[in-house]
Write a protein that holds these residues in place. Structure first.
Motif, short mmCIF file in Angstrom:
data_model
loop_
_atom_site.label_atom_id
_atom_site.label_comp_id
_atom_site.label_asym_id
_atom_site.label_seq_id
_atom_site.Cartn_x
_atom_site.Cartn_y
_atom_site.Cartn_z
N ARG A 95 0.82 -1.08 -0.37
CA ARG A 95 0.04 -0.27 0.11
C ARG A 95 0.95 1.91 0.10
O ARG A 95 0.20 2.48 0.24
CB ARG A 95 -0.82 0.44 1.34
N GLY A 96 2.47 1.10 0.37
CA GLY A 96 3.26 2.18 0.61
C GLY A 96 3.16 2.62 1.72
O GLY A 96 3.89 3.92 1.78
N THR A 97 2.39 2.10 2.83
CA THR A 97 3.29 2.77 3.65
C THR A 97 4.27 2.55 4.60
O THR A 97 4.91 1.78 4.00
CB THR A 97 1.98 1.55 4.72
N ARG A 98 4.41 4.18 5.52
CA ARG A 98 5.52 3.97 6.03
C ARG A 98 6.98 2.72 6.70
O ARG A 98 5.50 2.81 8.12
CB ARG A 98 6.62 5.18 6.33
N ILE A 99 7.66 1.78 6.64
CA ILE A 99 7.24 1.27 7.88
C ILE A 99 8.76 1.44 8.99
O ILE A 99 10.21 1.50 7.77
CB ILE A 99 7.52 -0.86 6.94
N ALA A 100 9.01 1.25 10.15
CA ALA A 100 10.29 1.94 10.71
C ALA A 100 10.24 0.50 11.45
O ALA A 100 9.39 -0.21 12.46
CB ALA A 100 10.00 2.65 10.93
N SER A 101 11.37 0.25 12.24
CA SER A 101 11.78 -1.23 13.42
C SER A 101 13.35 -0.07 13.91
O SER A 101 13.60 0.18 13.30
CB SER A 101 12.22 -2.07 12.30
N ILE A 102 12.87 -0.63 15.21
CA ILE A 102 13.99 -0.19 16.37
C ILE A 102 14.39 -1.70 16.75
O ILE A 102 14.32 -2.77 16.99
CB ILE A 102 12.78 0.09 17.71
N CYS A 103 15.86 -1.65 16.49
CA CYS A 103 16.73 -2.49 17.54
C CYS A 103 16.30 -3.82 16.34
O CYS A 103 16.70 -3.83 15.06
CB CYS A 103 16.57 -3.00 18.49
N VAL A 104 15.92 -5.12 16.69
CA VAL A 104 16.10 -6.35 16.60
C VAL A 104 14.79 -6.49 15.88
O VAL A 104 14.68 -7.78 15.08
CB VAL A 104 16.73 -7.72 17.39
N GLY A 105 13.85 -5.19 15.60
CA GLY A 105 12.91 -5.26 15.20
C GLY A 105 12.76 -5.97 13.84
O GLY A 105 12.36 -5.98 13.27
N ALA A 106 14.18 -5.41 13.14
CA ALA A 106 14.59 -5.74 11.58
C ALA A 106 14.61 -6.96 11.07
O ALA A 106 14.11 -7.39 10.32
CB ALA A 106 15.90 -4.92 11.67
N PHE A 107 14.93 -7.85 12.63
CA PHE A 107 14.67 -9.55 12.16
C PHE A 107 13.15 -9.80 11.86
O PHE A 107 13.22 -10.27 11.17
CB PHE A 107 15.00 -10.32 13.33
N THR A 108 12.51 -8.55 12.71
CA THR A 108 10.42 -8.85 11.52
C THR A 108 10.37 -8.52 10.18
O THR A 108 9.81 -9.47 9.44
CB THR A 108 9.63 -8.22 12.93
N LEU A 109 11.35 -7.36 10.30
CA LEU A 109 11.27 -7.09 8.83
C LEU A 109 11.44 -7.77 8.06
O LEU A 109 11.25 -8.40 6.51
CB LEU A 109 11.34 -5.53 8.68
N GLY A 110 12.28 -8.47 8.69
CA GLY A 110 13.31 -9.77 7.20
C GLY A 110 12.58 -10.81 7.49
O GLY A 110 12.52 -11.19 5.90
N ALA A 111 12.18 -11.35 8.41
CA ALA A 111 11.29 -12.42 7.96
C ALA A 111 9.91 -11.71 7.00
O ALA A 111 9.38 -13.38 6.18
CB ALA A 111 10.24 -13.00 9.41
N ASP A 147 17.41 5.22 6.55
CA ASP A 147 16.21 5.67 6.03
C ASP A 147 16.18 5.55 4.40
O ASP A 147 17.26 6.47 3.84
CB ASP A 147 16.32 7.22 6.24
N SER A 148 15.63 4.44 4.24
CA SER A 148 15.49 4.24 2.68
C SER A 148 13.99 4.33 2.27
O SER A 148 14.01 4.33 1.03
CB SER A 148 15.67 2.91 2.22
N GLY A 149 14.15 5.29 2.89
CA GLY A 149 12.28 6.22 1.97
C GLY A 149 11.04 5.68 3.31
O GLY A 149 10.78 5.90 3.87
N GLN A 150 10.61 4.14 2.43
CA GLN A 150 9.77 3.91 2.64
C GLN A 150 10.17 2.38 4.10
O GLN A 150 9.26 2.77 4.68
CB GLN A 150 8.88 3.41 1.74
N ILE A 151 11.14 1.78 4.05
CA ILE A 151 11.47 1.47 5.36
C ILE A 151 12.75 1.70 6.28
O ILE A 151 13.79 2.64 4.67
CB ILE A 151 12.34 -0.03 4.65
N ILE A 152 12.73 1.97 7.53
CA ILE A 152 13.58 2.57 7.94
C ILE A 152 13.82 1.83 9.06
O ILE A 152 13.67 1.30 9.44
CB ILE A 152 13.33 4.59 8.66
N THR A 153 15.18 1.66 9.05
CA THR A 153 15.54 0.08 10.83
C THR A 153 16.83 1.44 11.51
O THR A 153 17.30 2.10 11.07
CB THR A 153 16.19 -0.17 10.04
N SER A 154 16.97 0.59 12.30
CA SER A 154 17.66 1.58 13.64
C SER A 154 18.33 0.46 13.94
O SER A 154 18.21 -0.36 14.83
CB SER A 154 17.08 2.21 14.27
N ALA A 155 18.83 0.90 15.27
CA ALA A 155 20.48 0.54 15.76
C ALA A 155 19.55 -0.15 17.39
O ALA A 155 18.24 0.17 17.49
CB ALA A 155 21.10 0.84 15.56
#
Length: 312
Positions: A95-111, A147-155
């Motif tokens: 849908r184009g929704t902006r999605i961000a992860s905090i810390c190891v939340g990146a694992f969920t986006l990866g999955a 920050d890659s635009g639609q997807i943002i990940t943090s440490a």
């Protein structure tokens, strides 16, 4: 109004969950208007967050109403993510929704497959697990956020604050973000990345096979040491020493020596008032200019910036 949906997964990290709730929830625009509507949603009405049990008011259907979705980390990032959550995230991505992860939340986006072919980050301690699990992701473990635009990940941990403030600045400008930073008693922008925080942990985790030599280097790093000196001390040829270091530390002997010197410099910057040039000579650098360059390369920030961050 911009709607932020914070996704509460099973065994979520409480700090990660609270960060976007507090930061986005307290943003005020001119006229004291709220900047965001914050929803906490989950696949189940009650989720665990370490020792806490949390009741949520919204299900996954709330993700369809969100302009931004924030995914906190979980205490065990390798735990399977509910299929309904992965599906909802993929639909939000489409849908184009902006999605961000905090810390190891990146694992969920990866999955969910949302990071394949993208640059991303996560907590430095989870780097190898992440790379093994998601080889198609371009992982950068040394930055605070990507920050890659639609997807943002943090440490890890407080890097989530940096990321949220960055998103507030994107949405509402620097003045509103600065006000949010003041309210959170946090800097609007921090220099450097995770590298300034993790050098000591990287050194301390090295294999023990070269233990005696590594201890000797710790005690003698202030001296003008050459590769010949290290090989002689280890009673090895230079070729063998290089091979052993690569196998056990992933570095060359001189890279290791520089790392030890920088770590010792970090301690002096934290605990003394010595000038940067004096510290450079104390830890074994003959050139203060080279010291500054090596310090920034390894730690990610200049010596004075490091002192400002970590001094009392």
């Amino acid at each position: 109004m911009h709607t932020v949906a914070v996704l509460a997964l099973p065994d979520t990290i409480a700090f990660d969950l609270s960060t976007p709730i507090e930061l986005f929830g307290r943003v005020r625009l001119p006229g004291w208007r709220p900047g965001y509507r914050v929803l906490v949603c989950a696949a189940e009405p009650v989720v665990t967050a370490g020792p806490l049990r949390l009741a949520t008011d919204h299900g996954l259907d709330a993700l369809a109403r969100a302009d931004t979705i924030v995914v906190p980390g979980r205490n065990d990032p390798a735990s399977p993510t509910p299929a309904a959550v992965l599906g909802a995230l993929r639909e939000a991505m489409a849908r184009g929704t902006r999605i961000a992860s905090i810390c190891v939340g990146a694992f969920t986006l990866g999955a969910a497959g949302l990071l394949d072919g993208r640059r991303a980050t996560t907590h430095w301690a989870a780097t190898e697990r992440f790379r093994t699990a998601f080889p198609a992701v371009e992982l950068d473990p040394d930055v605070l956020y990507v920050d890659s635009g639609q997807i943002i990940t943090s440490a890890g941990a407080t890097a989530g604050i940096d990321m949220c403030l960055h998103l507030i600045r994107r949405d509402h400008g620097a003045a509103v973000a600065a006000d949010a930073a003041r309210l959170a008693v946090a800097p609007l922008h921090r220099d450097g990345g995770q590298a300034q925080f993790i050098l000591r942990a990287r050194l301390d985790s090295a294999a023990a096979g070269l233990g005696q030599l590594l201890e000797w280097i710790e005690e003698n790093a202030y001296r003008d040491l050459s590769l010949d000196d290290l090989a002689s001390r280890a009673a090895m040829s230079i070729r063998t020493l290089n091979r052993r270091f690569r196998e056990e530390t992933g570095q060359t002997p001189m890279q290791w020596l520089n790392g030890v010197r920088i770590r010792q410099a970090q301690e002096l910057l934290e605990t003394t008032d010595h000038g940067v040039d004096r510290i450079a000579h104390q830890v074994g650098f003959t050139s203060p200019t080279n010291f500054r360059a090596q310090f920034k390369r390894i730690s990610g920030v200049a010596p004075q910036a490091y002192r400002t961050t970590f001094r009392g």
